[in-house]
Scaffold this active site. Structure first.
Site, PDB file in Angstrom:
ATOM      1  N   HIS A 153       0.728  -1.050  -0.048  1.00 23.12           N
ATOM      2  CA  HIS A 153      -0.040   0.018  -0.145  1.00 23.12           C
ATOM      3  C   HIS A 153       0.994   1.049   0.022  1.00 23.12           C
ATOM      4  CE1 HIS A 153      -3.762  -2.284   0.609  1.00 23.12           C
ATOM      5  NE2 HIS A 153      -3.427  -2.544   1.694  1.00 23.12           N
ATOM      6  N   SER A 183     -16.175   0.685   2.063  1.00 24.88           N
ATOM      7  CA  SER A 183     -15.479  -0.649   2.440  1.00 24.88           C
ATOM      8  C   SER A 183     -14.641  -0.364   3.643  1.00 24.88           C
ATOM      9  CB  SER A 183     -14.561  -0.990   1.179  1.00 24.88           C
ATOM     10  OG  SER A 183     -14.215  -2.249   1.517  1.00 24.88           O
TER      11      SER A 183
END
Ligand code: PAP
Length: 350
Positions: A153, A183
């Site tokens: 990430h 989410s």
């Protein structure tokens, strides 16, 4: 597996190892100093987020990972990175990449296929956490055969030059920020430490818009990879979750080609592409025993039940959660941020 404290009791055997150990200690020292000085905000799943080089990171896992990757990761030009901001589809793409790269090694119909038994995150390392799992840290990663696959990430500008200036390739996936926010809210609530107070949707929304989310600002993360991809298109495959959902076979073929493993005509004729799409589908993966009851140990600070990576797997679930005002504001920010970049989210799904 060694923790940071047990690393301190490790006795170096060679000069190289001694130097390497001293280097790591310098990095840990920098890490401890950074924790004291970096700007702090309330966290989503950790108590705080800290701002490092423009990005908001969880202090215990992400910041430590970024510093170790910046100072100690040894890239190979053949490495392939699966990069994304959080909740954009890494779990899914990871399985597609692994199944495609290893299709001649494992039989899809066999119960022994690793994806059926290890969970999606067991099939290749999450660099941000793997980097600090063991000491000497790089040994395990160095032992992996080429081409190595890594998920990360880490924002593009926080990656070390050895990664960005070599031949390393990047598969980048992004997603409608409205679904990312939705989410992320659910995921944070499901995995946050007990002592961390839940964020209301309104609070989470405000923080997300301000860029204060894990590896945020979301838009900067996407834009930096996008700009890098315009400069070196041969090194990037840019994907959108929504496109992958709509036409998985088409994008899987692109992915295989990009990874240097194109499907042969014979494979296409035998339906290998469709088999991989089916194997990695939300319905199949989320119903596997390993993903219902298994756990992924990323590090001592990061242990997550596999089931938490599977929620709905749908495009447009934001419509069940965000208000019209929230939708308008997020769309407006996206439009403004991406203006002139060539990136376009298109029409929101109805
Ligand atoms: P991460 O950032 O924690 O790695 P990531 O896997 O990128 O998470 O994203 C999780 C999202 O992908 C979830 O979306 P949702 O909350 O909107 O449902 C998850 O359900 C979805 N997802 C996981 N596996 C699949 C899959 N095989 N196909 C489609 N979507 C999937």
């Amino acid at each position: 597996m060694a923790t940071i404290s047990s690393q301190q009791t490790h006795i170096p055997k060679t000069n190289n190892e001694k130097e390497e150990r001293e280097d790591y200690e310098t990095t840990y020292q920098k890490y401890s100093e950074a924790l004291q000085t970096l700007p702090k905000e309330r966290g989503w799943m950790s108590e705080h987020l800290v701002q490092y080089q423009g990005y908001w990171l969880s202090p215990k896992s992400a910041l430590k990972g970024v510093l170790l990757v910046q100072h100690h990761f040894k890239a190979r030009p053949t490495d392939i990175f699966l990069s994304a901001n959080m909740k954009c589809g890494t779990t899914w793409l990871r399985t597609l990449m692994f199944a495609t790269m290893n299709r001649s090694r494992y039989d899809f119909s066999s119960q022994a296929h690793p994806l059926l038994n290890t969970g999606p995150h067991g099939c290749f390392p999450f660099l941000d956490a793997s980097i600090y799992q063991n000491y000497p840290i790089n040994t395990n990663l160095d032992a992996l055969p080429s081409p190595r696959l890594f998920a990360t990430h880490i924002p593009y500008t926080l990656l070390p030059q050895s990664v960005t200036s070599s031949g390393c390739k990047f598969v980048y996936i992004w997603r409608d920020p409205k679904d990312v926010l939705t989410s992320l809210c659910h995921f944070s609530e499901r995995i946050k430490h007990k002592e961390v107070t839940s964020l209301s949707l309104k609070e989470a929304f405000e923080m997300f818009c301000e860029g204060v989310s894990h590896y945020g600002p979301f838009w900067d993360h996407v834009l930096e990879y996008w700009k890098a991809s315009l400069e070196s298109p041969e090194k990037f495959l840019f994907l959108r979750y929504e496109d992958l959902k709509k036409e998985p076979s088409i994008y899987l073929k692109k992915l295989a080609e990009f990874m240097g493993q194109p499907f042969s005509l014979e494979e296409e004729r035998y339906g290998v592409v469709q088999e991989i799409v089916k194997l990695c589908s939300f319905e199949n993966l989320s119903n596997l025993e390993v993903n219902k009851t298994g756990v992924q140990w990323f590090s001592n600070e990061l242990v997550v039940d596999n089931c938490k990576f599977f929620r709905k797997g749908k495009v447009g679930d934001w419509q069940n959660h965000l208000t019209d005002e929230m939708k308008e504001r997020l769309d407006q920010i996206t439009k403004q941020k991406f203006n002139g970049s060539g990136l376009n989210f298109g029409v929101s799904p109805k």
